[in-house]
Design a protein around this motif. Sequence first.
Motif, PDB file in Angstrom:
ATOM      1  N   VAL A 173      -7.403  -9.486  13.271  1.00  8.61           N
ATOM      2  CA  VAL A 173      -6.965 -10.037  11.992  1.00  8.61           C
ATOM      3  C   VAL A 173      -6.762  -8.883  11.020  1.00  8.61           C
ATOM      4  CG1 VAL A 173      -7.431 -11.704  10.170  1.00  8.61           C
ATOM      5  CG2 VAL A 173      -8.427 -12.041  12.436  1.00  8.61           C
ATOM      6  N   VAL A 174      -5.595  -8.821  10.396  1.00  7.84           N
ATOM      7  CA  VAL A 174      -5.287  -7.761   9.440  1.00  7.84           C
ATOM      8  C   VAL A 174      -5.018  -8.397   8.078  1.00  7.84           C
ATOM      9  CG1 VAL A 174      -3.702  -5.884   8.860  1.00  7.84           C
ATOM     10  CG2 VAL A 174      -4.360  -6.270  11.236  1.00  7.84           C
ATOM     11  N   TYR A 175      -5.524  -7.774   7.032  1.00 10.93           N
ATOM     12  CA  TYR A 175      -5.355  -8.288   5.674  1.00 10.93           C
ATOM     13  C   TYR A 175      -5.507  -7.139   4.686  1.00 10.93           C
ATOM     14  CZ  TYR A 175     -10.392  -8.418   6.672  1.00 10.93           C
ATOM     15  OH  TYR A 175     -11.670  -8.092   7.072  1.00 10.93           O
ATOM     16  N   GLY A 176      -5.140  -7.383   3.451  1.00 14.90           N
ATOM     17  CA  GLY A 176      -5.235  -6.347   2.426  1.00 14.90           C
ATOM     18  C   GLY A 176      -6.472  -6.523   1.565  1.00 14.90           C
ATOM     19  N   VAL A 177      -7.093  -5.408   1.186  1.00 12.59           N
ATOM     20  CA  VAL A 177      -8.283  -5.450   0.328  1.00 12.59           C
ATOM     21  C   VAL A 177      -8.097  -4.476  -0.837  1.00 12.59           C
ATOM     22  CG1 VAL A 177      -9.882  -6.158   2.137  1.00 12.59           C
ATOM     23  CG2 VAL A 177      -9.459  -3.722   1.763  1.00 12.59           C
ATOM     24  N   GLU A 178      -8.657  -4.842  -1.970  1.00 11.52           N
ATOM     25  CA  GLU A 178      -8.559  -3.986  -3.150  1.00 11.52           C
ATOM     26  C   GLU A 178      -9.496  -2.790  -3.038  1.00 11.52           C
ATOM     27  OE1 GLU A 178      -9.171  -6.271  -6.650  1.00 11.52           O
ATOM     28  OE2 GLU A 178      -7.327  -7.436  -6.413  1.00 11.52           O
ATOM     29  N   ALA A 237      -6.905   2.477  -6.759  1.00 12.65           N
ATOM     30  CA  ALA A 237      -5.718   2.584  -5.913  1.00 12.65           C
ATOM     31  C   ALA A 237      -4.742   1.467  -6.230  1.00 12.65           C
ATOM     32  CB  ALA A 237      -6.105   2.530  -4.435  1.00 12.65           C
ATOM     33  N   GLU A 238      -3.446   1.765  -6.102  1.00 12.76           N
ATOM     34  CA  GLU A 238      -2.430   0.745  -6.310  1.00 12.76           C
ATOM     35  C   GLU A 238      -2.357  -0.161  -5.094  1.00 12.76           C
ATOM     36  OE1 GLU A 238      -0.827   0.360  -9.060  1.00 12.76           O
ATOM     37  OE2 GLU A 238      -1.501   2.190 -10.040  1.00 12.76           O
ATOM     38  N   GLY A 239      -2.080  -1.435  -5.316  1.00  9.96           N
ATOM     39  CA  GLY A 239      -1.909  -2.368  -4.212  1.00  9.96           C
ATOM     40  C   GLY A 239      -3.204  -2.642  -3.485  1.00  9.96           C
ATOM     41  N   TRP A 242       0.850  -1.187   0.000  1.00  9.82           N
ATOM     42  CA  TRP A 242       0.000   0.000   0.000  1.00  9.82           C
ATOM     43  C   TRP A 242       0.884   1.235   0.000  1.00  9.82           C
ATOM     44  CZ3 TRP A 242      -4.672   1.375  -1.188  1.00  9.82           C
ATOM     45  CH2 TRP A 242      -5.242   2.537  -0.696  1.00  9.82           C
ATOM     46  N   LEU A 243       0.558   2.191  -0.857  1.00  8.79           N
ATOM     47  CA  LEU A 243       1.327   3.434  -0.981  1.00  8.79           C
ATOM     48  C   LEU A 243       2.808   3.161  -1.244  1.00  8.79           C
ATOM     49  CD1 LEU A 243      -0.273   5.641   1.843  1.00  8.79           C
ATOM     50  CD2 LEU A 243      -0.836   5.567  -0.586  1.00  8.79           C
ATOM     51  N   PRO A 278       3.585   3.712  10.784  1.00  5.30           N
ATOM     52  CA  PRO A 278       3.716   4.658   9.663  1.00  5.30           C
ATOM     53  C   PRO A 278       2.391   4.734   8.921  1.00  5.30           C
ATOM     54  CG  PRO A 278       4.859   2.591   9.188  1.00  5.30           C
ATOM     55  CD  PRO A 278       4.466   2.537  10.630  1.00  5.30           C
ATOM     56  N   SER A 279       2.154   5.809   8.198  1.00  6.14           N
ATOM     57  CA  SER A 279       0.845   6.052   7.586  1.00  6.14           C
ATOM     58  C   SER A 279       0.389   4.927   6.672  1.00  6.14           C
ATOM     59  CB  SER A 279       0.866   7.376   6.814  1.00  6.14           C
ATOM     60  OG  SER A 279       1.860   7.328   5.793  1.00  6.14           O
ATOM     61  N   TYR A 280       1.336   4.338   5.917  1.00  4.17           N
ATOM     62  CA  TYR A 280       0.946   3.308   4.961  1.00  4.17           C
ATOM     63  C   TYR A 280       0.487   2.016   5.654  1.00  4.17           C
ATOM     64  CZ  TYR A 280       5.776   1.852   5.888  1.00  4.17           C
ATOM     65  OH  TYR A 280       6.948   1.491   6.501  1.00  4.17           O
ATOM     66  N   ALA A 281       0.880   1.813   6.927  1.00  7.49           N
ATOM     67  CA  ALA A 281       0.529   0.578   7.637  1.00  7.49           C
ATOM     68  C   ALA A 281      -0.756   0.700   8.452  1.00  7.49           C
ATOM     69  CB  ALA A 281       1.679   0.162   8.555  1.00  7.49           C
ATOM     70  N   ARG A 282      -1.302   1.909   8.577  1.00  9.04           N
ATOM     71  CA  ARG A 282      -2.526   2.080   9.370  1.00  9.04           C
ATOM     72  C   ARG A 282      -3.719   1.530   8.598  1.00  9.04           C
ATOM     73  NH1 ARG A 282      -0.936   8.315  10.151  1.00  9.04           N
ATOM     74  NH2 ARG A 282       1.059   7.935  11.190  1.00  9.04           N
ATOM     75  N   PRO A 283      -4.493   0.625   9.207  1.00  9.99           N
ATOM     76  CA  PRO A 283      -5.648   0.046   8.518  1.00  9.99           C
ATOM     77  C   PRO A 283      -6.621   1.117   8.050  1.00  9.99           C
ATOM     78  CG  PRO A 283      -5.148  -1.181  10.510  1.00  9.99           C
ATOM     79  CD  PRO A 283      -4.293   0.047  10.544  1.00  9.99           C
ATOM     80  N   ARG A 284      -7.045   1.012   6.794  1.00  6.80           N
ATOM     81  CA  ARG A 284      -8.010   1.965   6.238  1.00  6.80           C
ATOM     82  C   ARG A 284      -9.444   1.570   6.548  1.00  6.80           C
ATOM     83  NH1 ARG A 284      -3.246   4.287   5.968  1.00  6.80           N
ATOM     84  NH2 ARG A 284      -3.166   6.023   4.495  1.00  6.80           N
ATOM     85  N   PHE A 285      -9.646   0.282   6.885  1.00 10.85           N
ATOM     86  CA  PHE A 285     -10.985  -0.193   7.220  1.00 10.85           C
ATOM     87  C   PHE A 285     -10.932  -1.015   8.502  1.00 10.85           C
ATOM     88  CE2 PHE A 285     -10.906   0.168   2.576  1.00 10.85           C
ATOM     89  CZ  PHE A 285     -12.026   0.968   2.351  1.00 10.85           C
ATOM     90  N   VAL A 286     -12.015  -0.951   9.263  1.00  9.84           N
ATOM     91  CA  VAL A 286     -12.153  -1.763  10.478  1.00  9.84           C
ATOM     92  C   VAL A 286     -13.492  -2.491  10.427  1.00  9.84           C
ATOM     93  CG1 VAL A 286     -12.376  -1.762  12.987  1.00  9.84           C
ATOM     94  CG2 VAL A 286     -10.702  -0.270  11.891  1.00  9.84           C
ATOM     95  N   ARG A 287     -13.453  -3.766  10.705  1.00 10.43           N
ATOM     96  CA  ARG A 287     -14.656  -4.590  10.782  1.00 10.43           C
ATOM     97  C   ARG A 287     -14.765  -5.129  12.204  1.00 10.43           C
ATOM     98  NH1 ARG A 287     -15.958  -9.815   6.832  1.00 10.43           N
ATOM     99  NH2 ARG A 287     -17.801 -10.581   7.977  1.00 10.43           N
ATOM    100  N   VAL A 288     -15.841  -4.831  12.891  1.00  8.05           N
ATOM    101  CA  VAL A 288     -16.036  -5.264  14.277  1.00  8.05           C
ATOM    102  C   VAL A 288     -16.900  -6.519  14.284  1.00  8.05           C
ATOM    103  CG1 VAL A 288     -16.847  -4.629  16.566  1.00  8.05           C
ATOM    104  CG2 VAL A 288     -15.849  -2.882  15.073  1.00  8.05           C
ATOM    105  N   MET A 289     -16.364  -7.617  14.817  1.00  2.00           N
ATOM    106  CA  MET A 289     -17.031  -8.915  14.764  1.00  2.00           C
ATOM    107  C   MET A 289     -17.241  -9.486  16.166  1.00  2.00           C
ATOM    108  SD  MET A 289     -14.726 -10.538  11.665  1.00  2.00           S
ATOM    109  CE  MET A 289     -15.868 -11.878  11.347  1.00  2.00           C
ATOM    110  N   LYS A 290     -18.092 -10.471  16.238  1.00  2.00           N
ATOM    111  CA  LYS A 290     -18.325 -11.176  17.500  1.00  2.00           C
ATOM    112  C   LYS A 290     -17.374 -12.366  17.645  1.00  2.00           C
ATOM    113  CE  LYS A 290     -21.589  -8.475  18.861  1.00  2.00           C
ATOM    114  NZ  LYS A 290     -21.330  -7.543  19.995  1.00  2.00           N
ATOM    115  N   ALA A 291     -16.902 -12.896  16.518  1.00  2.00           N
ATOM    116  CA  ALA A 291     -15.966 -14.019  16.545  1.00  2.00           C
ATOM    117  C   ALA A 291     -15.285 -14.126  15.190  1.00  2.00           C
ATOM    118  CB  ALA A 291     -16.684 -15.321  16.881  1.00  2.00           C
ATOM    119  N   VAL A 292     -14.092 -14.729  15.185  1.00  2.00           N
ATOM    120  CA  VAL A 292     -13.351 -14.949  13.950  1.00  2.00           C
ATOM    121  C   VAL A 292     -13.145 -16.447  13.772  1.00  2.00           C
ATOM    122  CG1 VAL A 292     -11.197 -14.516  12.712  1.00  2.00           C
ATOM    123  CG2 VAL A 292     -12.158 -12.749  14.178  1.00  2.00           C
TER     124      VAL A 292
END
Length: 642
Positions: A534-539, A543-545, A510-511, A573-587
């Motif tokens: 849990v952290v992951y990348g999404v399209e 945007a690139e990446g 990202w970035l 660093p700015s590029y590592a901060r999650p752009r989205f957050v999903r709040v769940m009851k369980a994973v």
Amino acid sequence: MKKTSVWLCICVAIAWLIYALQISWLFFPAIFMAVFLCSGGRNFPRVFFKTILRDLKAIIAFTIVQLKCRYYNYKNVIMADLFESTAASLPNKPAFVFEGKSWTFKEADEFANRIANYFKSQGYAKGDVIALILENRPEFILIWLGLSKIGVISALINTNLHQDSLLHCISAANSKAIIFGSNFADSVVEIQDKLPENMLFYCHGNNGNSAIPAVSLDQTLRDSSPKKAVHSHQKSHLDVLMYIYTSGTTGLPKAALIRNSRYFMATGLYPLLGGTTKDVVYCPLPLYHSAAGILAVGYCIVHGSTLVLRKKFSASRFWDECIEHNVTVVQYIGELCRYLLAQPPRPTDNQHSVRLAIGNGLRPKIWTEFQSRFNITKIGEFYASTEGNANVINIDNQVGAVGFTSRIVPSAYPVKVVRVDPETGELIRGPDGLAVDCQPGEAGEMVSRIIKSSAVMRFDGYLNQRETSKKIARSVFSKDDYAFLSGDIVVQDEYGYVYFRDRTGDTFRWLGENVSTAEVESIASKFVGLRDVVVYGVEVPGAEGKAGMMAIVDTENSLELDDLACQFKTALPSYARPRFVRVMKAVDLTGTFKFQKFKLKKEGFDIGHVKDPLYYLDIKTGSYLPLDSKKYQLILDEKLRL
């Protein structure tokens, strides 16, 4: 085709021998028929005629680089020697241009000598490590170059890092000292108490922070000799030159070993793209990464090109500065190209002298538009990793391709695409126990054979040997061989051109930066009371990446997202901060108690499929705001920037 590589080489060699000796070309049909029969495929003639010149050109270039590496290895030549040779032949030519000042090769080498002589006088010797935290400027290059003259290894630190990540990078390299720019003094102060008591500090620029007992490098160097440092250590072309940090599949940044041989090898193919001594190269990318720190700088050190540096990339000033400095070659990453296209059209878009752009990550969707609008003759897109040997390059303007491997003589450069499990990323093996080759058009992982005796195919990996072992697989090309696992999914067409698709494992880009999900998960887990994270990348459209997304388990509705955003701003660093957050009851977990990310990645931030609360990072306020249908549509329409 791989079983007939030797026969094909022989046939091609004979054909060219016929041409060279002016023997009757009546022999050629017979030679071609032999090649055709050896290939065993009816499509081979088309592949042969379309790629033979491309392949021969690349094979010759790779052979020359290999021979030079062997010669330098025999003569114990290091990169500092090559720079001294360039400076001796081009003493008055500008080596670097930065903020209105030009450094000649002679001046640059004298500065590097001052660095070498001073640090030698302070007792530093071959094998010692010094961490370097400095913005883009000629001194950055000349400090590590000067240290290398006395065998000292430089650890090039990402200037965006703070706290634990910064401390880790300095400590992991066993650094004896830190050279830092005065504008990074506060970052050093944050970790000062956690550093060894005998750690030494050297400051470039005016150190306004009295909390750090740092030696003023500026004042000290005035009294240091500009003459070549006399050394007594045994030097080698295989000596480690520097550490460059990369975010791999797990944990904190890892220090990749960059030997003199690898550094030279990476720069050796510059002439294959048409690069020359007369070029002026423009580099606004960070020098602590290999793309700029090895390639752009290497063109200057090895080939004598002039390097124009900029502290930070500016889309509005990019072409103006190219015109101002008569730039002929620019370096890019995909995100940079998108920013340039987003600028309003101006006359300067094609009033420059740039003929060649070298970089990676240029999306096929904007490739042609970028090349056409800015009138760039050639795009030198490449695929490479800081630590790996699975490197390819696009030398003939094939739109969208990151490079190629030969379909005629695949053994000439043992890099290929193999099948992997889409969920686990594990290699799929055939009945013989070897990796299964992908067919043209089939997505798979890029892998490359490891050949220790080859400068091109050697794999040194990381300073941490345990991490290095994770990137190696056995029995891939042949039984009991060793191969490098790139961790990237690509597709190869029938002509051997390679097209990038995605990253496997727990890393996303990202970035223009690689982000380790494990590192972000570790930091986030501390901030949210050790909840499951849990952290992951999404399209993200346009945007690139991939943007970072974080799923957090919150069963008690006690999550404070505002606090989390503030803590991320300090720790990541700015590029590592999650752009989205999903709040769940369980994973969901796997049978081995690992998070099941495949489904989460697939659902992304699509509010039509995700029923859990979703939030996005508002870059203006720095807060996480609810993601509703209106904001979701703005993101899809590329009207809401992330």
